[in-house]
Design a protein around this motif. Structure first.
Motif, mmCIF file in Angstrom:
data_model
loop_
_atom_site.group_PDB
_atom_site.id
_atom_site.type_symbol
_atom_site.label_atom_id
_atom_site.label_comp_id
_atom_site.label_asym_id
_atom_site.label_seq_id
_atom_site.Cartn_x
_atom_site.Cartn_y
_atom_site.Cartn_z
ATOM 1 N N SER A 20 17.073 44.489 -12.918
ATOM 2 C CA SER A 20 16.551 45.889 -12.833
ATOM 3 C C SER A 20 17.346 45.172 -10.408
ATOM 4 O O SER A 20 16.789 46.510 -10.205
ATOM 5 N N ALA B 248 19.193 49.056 -10.842
ATOM 6 C CA ALA B 248 18.076 50.112 -10.697
ATOM 7 C C ALA B 248 18.189 49.793 -9.114
ATOM 8 O O ALA B 248 17.919 51.227 -7.950
ATOM 9 N N ALA C 18 16.698 56.393 -20.324
ATOM 10 C CA ALA C 18 15.175 55.926 -19.962
ATOM 11 C C ALA C 18 13.872 55.583 -21.564
ATOM 12 O O ALA C 18 13.761 54.439 -20.923
ATOM 13 N N THR D 72 17.809 50.143 -16.798
ATOM 14 C CA THR D 72 18.139 50.689 -15.980
ATOM 15 C C THR D 72 19.002 50.857 -15.132
ATOM 16 O O THR D 72 19.033 51.550 -14.246
ATOM 17 N N ALA E 210 17.770 54.407 -14.836
ATOM 18 C CA ALA E 210 16.574 54.486 -13.750
ATOM 19 C C ALA E 210 17.546 54.233 -11.974
ATOM 20 O O ALA E 210 17.251 55.176 -11.395
#
Length: 323
Positions: free
Chosen positions: A96, A100, A127, A136, A139
Protein backbone atom coordinates in the motif's frame (compact mmCIF):
# COMPACT_ATOMS: atom_id res chain seq x y z
CA UNK A 1 33.74 25.68 -30.01
CA UNK A 2 30.37 23.92 -30.06
CA UNK A 3 27.46 25.98 -28.75
CA UNK A 4 24.49 24.36 -27.01
CA UNK A 5 21.46 26.34 -28.11
CA UNK A 6 18.90 24.37 -26.16
CA UNK A 7 19.20 22.73 -22.77
CA UNK A 8 18.27 19.02 -22.90
CA UNK A 9 15.08 18.08 -21.08
CA UNK A 10 15.37 16.60 -17.60
CA UNK A 11 13.71 13.28 -16.74
CA UNK A 12 13.45 12.09 -13.14
CA UNK A 13 13.34 8.30 -12.86
CA UNK A 14 12.11 6.89 -9.55
CA UNK A 15 13.51 3.38 -9.06
CA UNK A 16 16.08 3.95 -11.77
CA UNK A 17 18.73 1.87 -10.01
CA UNK A 18 16.73 -1.35 -10.40
CA UNK A 19 16.64 -4.01 -13.11
CA UNK A 20 14.29 -2.22 -15.51
CA UNK A 21 15.55 1.18 -14.41
CA UNK A 22 19.07 0.74 -15.74
CA UNK A 23 17.74 0.05 -19.24
CA UNK A 24 15.34 2.99 -19.09
CA UNK A 25 18.16 5.29 -17.96
CA UNK A 26 20.44 4.03 -20.72
CA UNK A 27 17.76 4.53 -23.38
CA UNK A 28 17.03 8.05 -22.13
CA UNK A 29 20.73 8.93 -22.13
CA UNK A 30 21.09 7.70 -25.70
CA UNK A 31 18.22 10.01 -26.71
CA UNK A 32 20.11 12.94 -25.19
CA UNK A 33 17.95 13.53 -22.11
CA UNK A 34 19.41 14.57 -18.79
CA UNK A 35 18.52 11.90 -16.25
CA UNK A 36 18.02 12.26 -12.52
CA UNK A 37 17.87 8.86 -10.81
CA UNK A 38 15.79 9.06 -7.62
CA UNK A 39 16.27 6.11 -5.26
CA UNK A 40 16.45 5.35 -1.55
CA UNK A 41 20.18 4.60 -1.68
CA UNK A 42 21.98 6.74 -4.28
CA UNK A 43 25.17 4.67 -4.02
CA UNK A 44 23.28 1.80 -5.68
CA UNK A 45 23.00 3.95 -8.82
CA UNK A 46 26.73 4.54 -9.33
CA UNK A 47 26.80 1.95 -12.11
CA UNK A 48 24.44 4.17 -14.13
CA UNK A 49 26.80 7.15 -14.40
CA UNK A 50 28.86 5.77 -17.35
CA UNK A 51 25.67 5.24 -19.37
CA UNK A 52 25.69 8.91 -20.39
CA UNK A 53 28.11 11.74 -20.95
CA UNK A 54 29.81 13.42 -17.99
CA UNK A 55 27.09 14.90 -15.79
CA UNK A 56 24.24 13.63 -17.96
CA UNK A 57 23.15 11.01 -15.41
CA UNK A 58 23.16 11.75 -11.70
CA UNK A 59 21.55 10.22 -8.62
CA UNK A 60 19.80 11.68 -5.62
CA UNK A 61 18.09 10.31 -2.53
CA UNK A 62 14.31 9.96 -2.50
CA UNK A 63 11.84 7.78 -0.62
CA UNK A 64 8.23 7.33 -1.75
CA UNK A 65 7.15 7.38 1.90
CA UNK A 66 8.62 10.88 2.38
CA UNK A 67 6.84 13.50 0.32
CA UNK A 68 9.45 16.21 0.77
CA UNK A 69 12.07 14.00 -0.86
CA UNK A 70 9.75 13.34 -3.82
CA UNK A 71 9.14 17.07 -4.32
CA UNK A 72 12.88 17.70 -4.28
CA UNK A 73 13.52 14.92 -6.80
CA UNK A 74 11.04 16.26 -9.38
CA UNK A 75 12.00 19.92 -9.03
CA UNK A 76 12.79 21.28 -12.48
CA UNK A 77 11.92 18.01 -14.25
CA UNK A 78 10.11 17.97 -17.60
CA UNK A 79 9.01 14.36 -17.26
CA UNK A 80 8.76 11.89 -14.38
CA UNK A 81 8.93 8.09 -14.65
CA UNK A 82 7.89 5.93 -11.70
CA UNK A 83 9.27 2.39 -11.79
CA UNK A 84 9.03 1.65 -8.08
CA UNK A 85 7.34 -1.58 -7.07
CA UNK A 86 7.89 -4.49 -4.69
CA UNK A 87 7.18 -8.23 -4.89
CA UNK A 88 6.96 -8.75 -1.14
CA UNK A 89 6.53 -6.53 1.90
CA UNK A 90 9.34 -5.71 4.29
CA UNK A 91 9.00 -3.47 7.33
CA UNK A 92 7.52 -0.13 6.31
CA UNK A 93 7.85 -1.05 2.64
CA UNK A 94 4.29 -2.31 2.25
CA UNK A 95 2.34 -2.82 -0.95
CA UNK A 96 0.00 0.00 0.00
CA UNK A 97 2.68 2.52 0.98
CA UNK A 98 4.80 1.90 -2.12
CA UNK A 99 2.46 0.93 -4.95
CA UNK A 100 -0.66 2.91 -4.05
CA UNK A 101 0.15 5.82 -1.74
CA UNK A 102 3.64 6.20 -3.21
CA UNK A 103 2.30 6.31 -6.76
CA UNK A 104 -0.16 9.06 -5.83
CA UNK A 105 2.57 11.09 -4.11
CA UNK A 106 4.81 10.93 -7.20
CA UNK A 107 1.93 11.93 -9.48
CA UNK A 108 0.99 14.87 -7.26
CA UNK A 109 4.58 16.07 -7.08
CA UNK A 110 4.99 15.77 -10.85
CA UNK A 111 1.82 17.74 -11.51
CA UNK A 112 2.88 20.45 -9.05
CA UNK A 113 6.22 20.70 -10.87
CA UNK A 114 4.52 20.94 -14.26
CA UNK A 115 6.00 17.63 -15.43
CA UNK A 116 4.34 14.85 -17.39
CA UNK A 117 4.34 11.37 -15.84
CA UNK A 118 4.69 7.79 -17.04
CA UNK A 119 3.87 5.16 -14.45
CA UNK A 120 4.83 1.48 -14.47
CA UNK A 121 2.13 -0.89 -13.31
CA UNK A 122 1.83 -4.58 -14.22
CA UNK A 123 -0.40 -6.93 -16.14
CA UNK A 124 -2.48 -8.38 -13.37
CA UNK A 125 -3.33 -5.03 -11.83
CA UNK A 126 -6.94 -5.51 -10.79
CA UNK A 127 -9.03 -4.03 -8.00
CA UNK A 128 -10.60 -7.48 -7.53
CA UNK A 129 -7.34 -9.44 -7.62
CA UNK A 130 -6.98 -12.10 -4.90
CA UNK A 131 -3.40 -10.86 -4.43
CA UNK A 132 -2.65 -7.62 -2.60
CA UNK A 133 0.09 -6.95 -5.14
CA UNK A 134 -2.49 -6.82 -7.93
CA UNK A 135 -4.97 -4.74 -5.91
CA UNK A 136 -2.39 -2.11 -4.93
CA UNK A 137 -1.06 -1.92 -8.49
CA UNK A 138 -4.62 -1.14 -9.60
CA UNK A 139 -4.99 1.42 -6.80
CA UNK A 140 -1.76 3.06 -7.95
CA UNK A 141 -3.07 3.33 -11.50
CA UNK A 142 -6.30 4.93 -10.32
CA UNK A 143 -4.42 7.38 -8.12
CA UNK A 144 -2.09 8.48 -10.91
CA UNK A 145 -4.92 9.00 -13.40
CA UNK A 146 -7.02 10.85 -10.82
CA UNK A 147 -4.16 13.30 -10.31
CA UNK A 148 -3.26 13.61 -14.00
CA UNK A 149 -5.71 12.40 -16.64
CA UNK A 150 -2.96 12.67 -19.26
CA UNK A 151 -0.61 10.28 -17.43
CA UNK A 152 0.58 7.21 -19.33
CA UNK A 153 0.42 3.78 -17.67
CA UNK A 154 2.59 0.87 -18.84
CA UNK A 155 1.75 -2.68 -17.75
CA UNK A 156 4.49 -5.18 -18.63
CA UNK A 157 4.12 -8.94 -18.31
CA UNK A 158 7.04 -10.78 -16.71
CA UNK A 159 10.21 -8.94 -17.78
CA UNK A 160 13.37 -10.85 -18.73
CA UNK A 161 16.94 -9.80 -19.39
CA UNK A 162 20.51 -10.27 -18.08
CA UNK A 163 19.69 -9.19 -14.52
CA UNK A 164 16.16 -10.60 -14.26
CA UNK A 165 14.93 -12.35 -11.15
CA UNK A 166 12.97 -15.05 -12.96
CA UNK A 167 15.07 -17.03 -15.44
CA UNK A 168 18.29 -16.37 -13.52
CA UNK A 169 16.69 -17.63 -10.33
CA UNK A 170 15.53 -20.94 -11.77
CA UNK A 171 18.69 -21.43 -13.84
CA UNK A 172 20.75 -21.04 -10.67
CA UNK A 173 18.45 -23.48 -8.87
CA UNK A 174 18.99 -25.99 -11.67
CA UNK A 175 22.73 -25.98 -10.97
CA UNK A 176 22.19 -27.66 -7.60
CA UNK A 177 18.72 -29.21 -7.54
CA UNK A 178 17.73 -32.36 -9.45
CA UNK A 179 14.19 -31.01 -9.83
CA UNK A 180 12.37 -27.72 -10.39
CA UNK A 181 8.91 -26.87 -9.01
CA UNK A 182 5.92 -26.19 -11.24
CA UNK A 183 3.46 -24.30 -9.06
CA UNK A 184 -0.09 -25.29 -9.88
CA UNK A 185 1.19 -27.74 -12.47
CA UNK A 186 2.95 -25.03 -14.47
CA UNK A 187 -0.14 -24.12 -16.49
CA UNK A 188 -0.10 -20.36 -15.77
CA UNK A 189 0.48 -18.44 -19.00
CA UNK A 190 2.99 -15.61 -19.33
CA UNK A 191 4.00 -13.33 -22.18
CA UNK A 192 7.67 -12.66 -21.30
CA UNK A 193 8.83 -9.27 -22.55
CA UNK A 194 12.46 -8.24 -23.07
CA UNK A 195 13.61 -5.45 -20.78
CA UNK A 196 15.07 -3.49 -23.69
CA UNK A 197 11.67 -3.42 -25.41
CA UNK A 198 10.04 -2.18 -22.20
CA UNK A 199 12.65 0.58 -21.89
CA UNK A 200 11.98 1.67 -25.47
CA UNK A 201 8.27 2.06 -24.66
CA UNK A 202 9.10 4.30 -21.69
CA UNK A 203 11.40 6.50 -23.76
CA UNK A 204 8.81 6.85 -26.51
CA UNK A 205 6.39 8.01 -23.82
CA UNK A 206 8.88 10.70 -22.82
CA UNK A 207 9.22 11.57 -26.51
CA UNK A 208 5.46 12.18 -26.55
CA UNK A 209 4.62 9.30 -28.89
CA UNK A 210 2.18 7.49 -26.57
CA UNK A 211 -1.48 8.41 -26.09
CA UNK A 212 -2.10 10.57 -23.00
CA UNK A 213 -4.27 8.87 -20.40
CA UNK A 214 -3.87 5.44 -22.00
CA UNK A 215 -2.96 2.14 -20.34
CA UNK A 216 -0.55 0.07 -22.45
CA UNK A 217 0.03 -3.66 -21.95
CA UNK A 218 3.51 -4.85 -22.86
CA UNK A 219 4.13 -8.48 -23.76
CA UNK A 220 6.61 -10.35 -25.92
CA UNK A 221 5.93 -12.25 -29.16
CA UNK A 222 5.20 -15.56 -27.41
CA UNK A 223 2.68 -16.78 -24.85
CA UNK A 224 4.40 -19.43 -22.72
CA UNK A 225 3.22 -21.49 -19.79
CA UNK A 226 5.30 -21.74 -16.64
CA UNK A 227 6.34 -25.22 -17.85
CA UNK A 228 7.30 -23.84 -21.28
CA UNK A 229 9.53 -21.24 -19.59
CA UNK A 230 11.31 -23.87 -17.52
CA UNK A 231 11.82 -26.16 -20.50
CA UNK A 232 13.16 -23.27 -22.60
CA UNK A 233 15.54 -22.27 -19.83
CA UNK A 234 16.79 -25.83 -19.28
CA UNK A 235 17.43 -26.25 -22.99
CA UNK A 236 19.51 -23.07 -23.06
CA UNK A 237 21.65 -24.06 -20.05
CA UNK A 238 21.98 -27.63 -21.37
CA UNK A 239 20.71 -29.33 -18.22
CA UNK A 240 18.05 -31.97 -17.65
CA UNK A 241 15.94 -31.64 -14.52
CA UNK A 242 12.73 -33.25 -13.33
CA UNK A 243 9.82 -30.81 -13.35
CA UNK A 244 7.68 -31.53 -10.29
CA UNK A 245 4.08 -30.32 -10.19
CA UNK A 246 3.17 -28.55 -6.94
CA UNK A 247 -0.61 -28.48 -6.25
CA UNK A 248 -2.10 -25.09 -5.43
CA UNK A 249 -3.00 -26.20 -1.92
CA UNK A 250 0.59 -27.19 -1.13
CA UNK A 251 1.95 -24.07 -2.81
CA UNK A 252 -0.22 -21.89 -0.56
CA UNK A 253 1.15 -23.65 2.51
CA UNK A 254 4.70 -23.14 1.24
CA UNK A 255 3.94 -19.50 0.57
CA UNK A 256 2.73 -18.96 4.14
CA UNK A 257 5.79 -20.66 5.63
CA UNK A 258 8.45 -19.17 3.35
CA UNK A 259 6.80 -15.76 3.46
CA UNK A 260 8.07 -15.12 6.98
CA UNK A 261 11.71 -15.16 5.81
CA UNK A 262 13.56 -11.81 5.36
CA UNK A 263 13.94 -12.45 1.61
CA UNK A 264 11.25 -15.03 0.88
CA UNK A 265 11.68 -17.17 -2.26
CA UNK A 266 7.89 -17.51 -2.34
CA UNK A 267 4.97 -15.82 -0.59
CA UNK A 268 1.27 -16.58 -0.38
CA UNK A 269 0.55 -13.37 -2.31
CA UNK A 270 2.80 -14.53 -5.15
CA UNK A 271 1.03 -17.88 -5.26
CA UNK A 272 -2.29 -16.06 -5.60
CA UNK A 273 -0.85 -14.05 -8.50
CA UNK A 274 0.22 -17.23 -10.26
CA UNK A 275 -3.36 -18.49 -10.22
CA UNK A 276 -4.15 -16.05 -13.05
CA UNK A 277 -2.60 -15.77 -16.52
CA UNK A 278 -0.25 -12.85 -17.14
CA UNK A 279 -0.79 -12.00 -20.80
CA UNK A 280 -1.80 -9.02 -22.92
CA UNK A 281 -5.59 -8.62 -23.16
CA UNK A 282 -7.57 -8.76 -26.40
CA UNK A 283 -8.85 -5.26 -25.65
CA UNK A 284 -5.33 -3.81 -25.52
CA UNK A 285 -4.45 -5.50 -28.82
CA UNK A 286 -7.58 -4.22 -30.56
CA UNK A 287 -6.83 -0.65 -29.43
CA UNK A 288 -3.18 -0.89 -30.43
CA UNK A 289 -2.03 -0.30 -26.84
CA UNK A 290 0.80 -2.84 -27.11
CA UNK A 291 4.43 -3.00 -28.22
CA UNK A 292 3.25 -4.14 -31.63
CA UNK A 293 0.84 -1.21 -31.79
CA UNK A 294 3.73 1.12 -31.01
CA UNK A 295 5.83 -0.39 -33.78
CA UNK A 296 8.46 -1.67 -31.34
CA UNK A 297 10.05 -4.96 -32.52
CA UNK A 298 9.64 -7.66 -29.88
CA UNK A 299 12.55 -9.87 -28.89
CA UNK A 300 11.74 -13.50 -28.13
CA UNK A 301 12.87 -15.55 -25.16
CA UNK A 302 14.73 -17.93 -27.49
CA UNK A 303 16.75 -15.10 -29.01
CA UNK A 304 17.80 -13.44 -25.74
CA UNK A 305 18.20 -16.18 -23.09
CA UNK A 306 21.37 -17.68 -24.65
CA UNK A 307 23.08 -14.28 -24.43
CA UNK A 308 23.12 -14.33 -20.64
CA UNK A 309 22.16 -17.77 -19.28
CA UNK A 310 25.28 -19.42 -20.71
CA UNK A 311 26.98 -18.95 -17.33
CA UNK A 312 24.67 -21.64 -15.86
CA UNK A 313 25.78 -24.32 -18.33
CA UNK A 314 27.93 -27.19 -16.97
CA UNK A 315 31.08 -25.73 -18.58
CA UNK A 316 29.83 -22.19 -18.95
CA UNK A 317 30.55 -20.56 -22.28
CA UNK A 318 32.44 -23.65 -23.47
CA UNK A 319 29.35 -25.86 -23.29
CA UNK A 320 27.60 -26.37 -26.59
CA UNK A 321 23.81 -26.33 -25.96
CA UNK A 322 21.79 -29.09 -27.59
CA UNK A 323 19.03 -27.32 -29.48
Amino acid sequence: MATISEKPKLVTVFGGSGFIGRYVVQALAKRGYRVRVACRNPHTAIHLMPLGNVGQVHAMQANLRKRWSIDRAVEGADHVINLVGILHESGRQTFSSVQAEGARAVAEAAKAAGARITHMSAIGADADSPAEYGRTKAAGERAVLEVDKKAVILRPSIVFGPEDGFFNRFANMARFSPFLPLIGGGHTRFQPVYVGDVAEAFVRSVDGQLKPGAIYELGGPQVLTFRDCMEEMLEVINRKRVLVSIPWSLARVQGRVLGILPKPPLTLDQVKLLESDNIVSDEARKKGLTLEGLGIPQHSVGAILPTYLWSYRPQGQFTQPQY
